[in-house]
Enzyme design. Structure first.
Site, mmCIF file in Angstrom:
data_model
loop_
_atom_site.group_PDB
_atom_site.id
_atom_site.type_symbol
_atom_site.label_atom_id
_atom_site.label_comp_id
_atom_site.label_asym_id
_atom_site.label_seq_id
_atom_site.Cartn_x
_atom_site.Cartn_y
_atom_site.Cartn_z
ATOM 1 N N SER A 181 0.849 -1.186 0.000
ATOM 2 C CA SER A 181 0.000 0.000 0.000
ATOM 3 C C SER A 181 0.889 1.242 0.000
ATOM 4 O O SER A 181 1.728 1.393 -0.879
ATOM 5 C CB SER A 181 -0.956 -0.024 1.207
ATOM 6 O OG SER A 181 -2.001 0.906 1.030
ATOM 7 N N GLU A 230 -1.594 -2.748 -7.877
ATOM 8 C CA GLU A 230 -2.836 -3.142 -7.219
ATOM 9 C C GLU A 230 -3.503 -1.878 -6.714
ATOM 10 O O GLU A 230 -2.878 -0.817 -6.658
ATOM 11 C CB GLU A 230 -2.555 -4.119 -6.065
ATOM 12 C CG GLU A 230 -1.632 -3.589 -4.969
ATOM 13 C CD GLU A 230 -2.326 -2.722 -3.919
ATOM 14 O OE1 GLU A 230 -3.542 -2.911 -3.710
ATOM 15 O OE2 GLU A 230 -1.666 -1.853 -3.328
ATOM 16 N N HIS A 273 -4.852 -5.466 -1.514
ATOM 17 C CA HIS A 273 -5.521 -5.349 -0.215
ATOM 18 C C HIS A 273 -6.459 -6.544 -0.032
ATOM 19 O O HIS A 273 -7.686 -6.412 -0.015
ATOM 20 C CB HIS A 273 -6.288 -4.032 -0.133
ATOM 21 C CG HIS A 273 -5.411 -2.825 -0.044
ATOM 22 N ND1 HIS A 273 -4.619 -2.402 -1.095
ATOM 23 C CD2 HIS A 273 -5.183 -1.950 0.974
ATOM 24 C CE1 HIS A 273 -3.954 -1.307 -0.723
ATOM 25 N NE2 HIS A 273 -4.281 -1.021 0.510
#
Length: 345
Positions: free
Chosen positions: A148, A245, A315
């Site tokens: 992230s 992502e 995630h």
């Protein structure tokens, strides 16, 4: 006559020397530009009994989060050392930029710390990139793992120091058997693994463009990566396999970010492309929208490179551990990422 001959020999020697210097300079420039000619610096592998440093370089956490992470790492046979500013708060950040950066630098400087785990993501890592001690990191390579917002640290440290970093779970992730298996095999055992979605995966992978490709594996969270475009903290994209992502971004936003990578000339340089999972990325309020598959195909298919969507990256609970900077071979037909060498010493 001898003077003329000696003068000719002298001039010939000078010319050859100049050519040799030019060739050497050219090869140095190629070596700098070509990721396949640069050997990444690999950190030492983890061992049971090692001490792991905990940092929180982005958004704030609570004390209960620390206890959870300590328990998780203890189950892997690891000891824990807490960053000095781990529980700091400064608005939506986990302390001041200087203090968060100092925790990162301190963990790399501490000889007792063998690996560094980010407790969580959020926002803030981009802000501390100018404050990191890259020569120190280069001189003392260690495993750094997270995802992230930690994408900033993973890419910047690899780009600036050449040290392999790891896109994998943060401390507060779900360290389930799937995720832990990849952590152990890659970071402890030093295996060159092949990553492939399990047959019972909740999401079926979709081929964008079939084929195989090789390159250095680089990437992370798409929005964080895009926010770094134009800076000096991104690696050379040539002959790389880009993985991304995302979470909470509708298709039009993914479209916008991929368009930025295209306009920046990044997409045209890569050898392969993997879009992991896009969690909670559905259109809101039933507004008209392209599908994410349509967006990906429109941007990636014209590149003519092997690509697919739906790898176990993002995630999600079941995560691969991806070594940033290590050569891999991808197979879009089989949705596999095969490491061509170990990522640790």
């Amino acid at each position: 006559m001898s003077f003329i001959i000696n003068r000719r020999q002298f001039l010939k020697t000078v010319a050859l020397s100049a050519i040799a210097t030019e060739i050497a300079t050219e090869f140095r420039q190629i070596a700098i530009a070509n990721p396949f000619l640069k050997t990444p610096s690999k950190p030492p592998r983890l061992k049971v009994g090692d001490t792991v440093g905990l940092i929180n370089p982005a958004s704030p956490i609570d004390a209960k989060d620390i206890a959870q992470v300590q328990q998780t790492l203890a189950s892997l046979g690891l000891k824990v050392k807490l960053g000095k500013h781990l529980l700091d708060r400064y608005g939506y950040l986990a302390g001041s930029d200087r203090d968060r950066a100092s925790d990162v630098n301190a963990m790399f400087a501490d000889a007792s710390v063998k690996a560094i785990v980010a407790v969580r993501g959020g926002w803030g890592c981009n802000r501390i990139l100018p404050l990191l001690n890259y020569p120190l990191i280069q001189a003392s390579p260690k495993i750094l793992i997270g995802y992230s917002d930690i994408t900033s640290l993973l890419l910047a440290i690899y780009a600036k120091s050449g040290v392999v970093t790891f896109h994998g779970p943060v401390g507060t992730s779900t360290w389930n058997p799937f995720t832990v298996d990849y952590v152990k095999r890659i970071l402890f055992n030093g295996e060159a693994v092949t990553m492939q979605n399990p047959p019972n995966a909740s999401f079926k992978a979709e081929i964008i463009t079939p084929g195989k490709a090789r390159g250095k594996l680089v990437g992370g969270n798409l929005s964080v990566l895009v926010a770094m475009v134009g800076s000096s903290y991104l690696p050379d994209w040539r002959q790389s396999i880009l993985f991304v992502e995302e979470i909470g971004e509708e298709a039009y936003r993914i479209d916008r970010m991929l368009t930025q990578l295209k306009l920046a000339g990044i997409l045209e340089q890569i050898s392969g492309f993997i879009f992991g999972q896009c969690t909670d990325c559905q259109p809101k309020d039933n507004q008209p929208s392209l599908t994410l598959s349509q967006v990906l195909r429109e941007h990636i298919q014209p590149l003519g490179i092997p690509a697919w969507y739906g790898s176990q990256i993002g995630h999600i609970k079941d995560k691969f551990t991806l070594p940033v900077g290590v050569p891999v071979e991808i197979d879009a037909n089989r949705n596999t990422i095969r490491m061509l060498e170990s990522s640790v010493k």
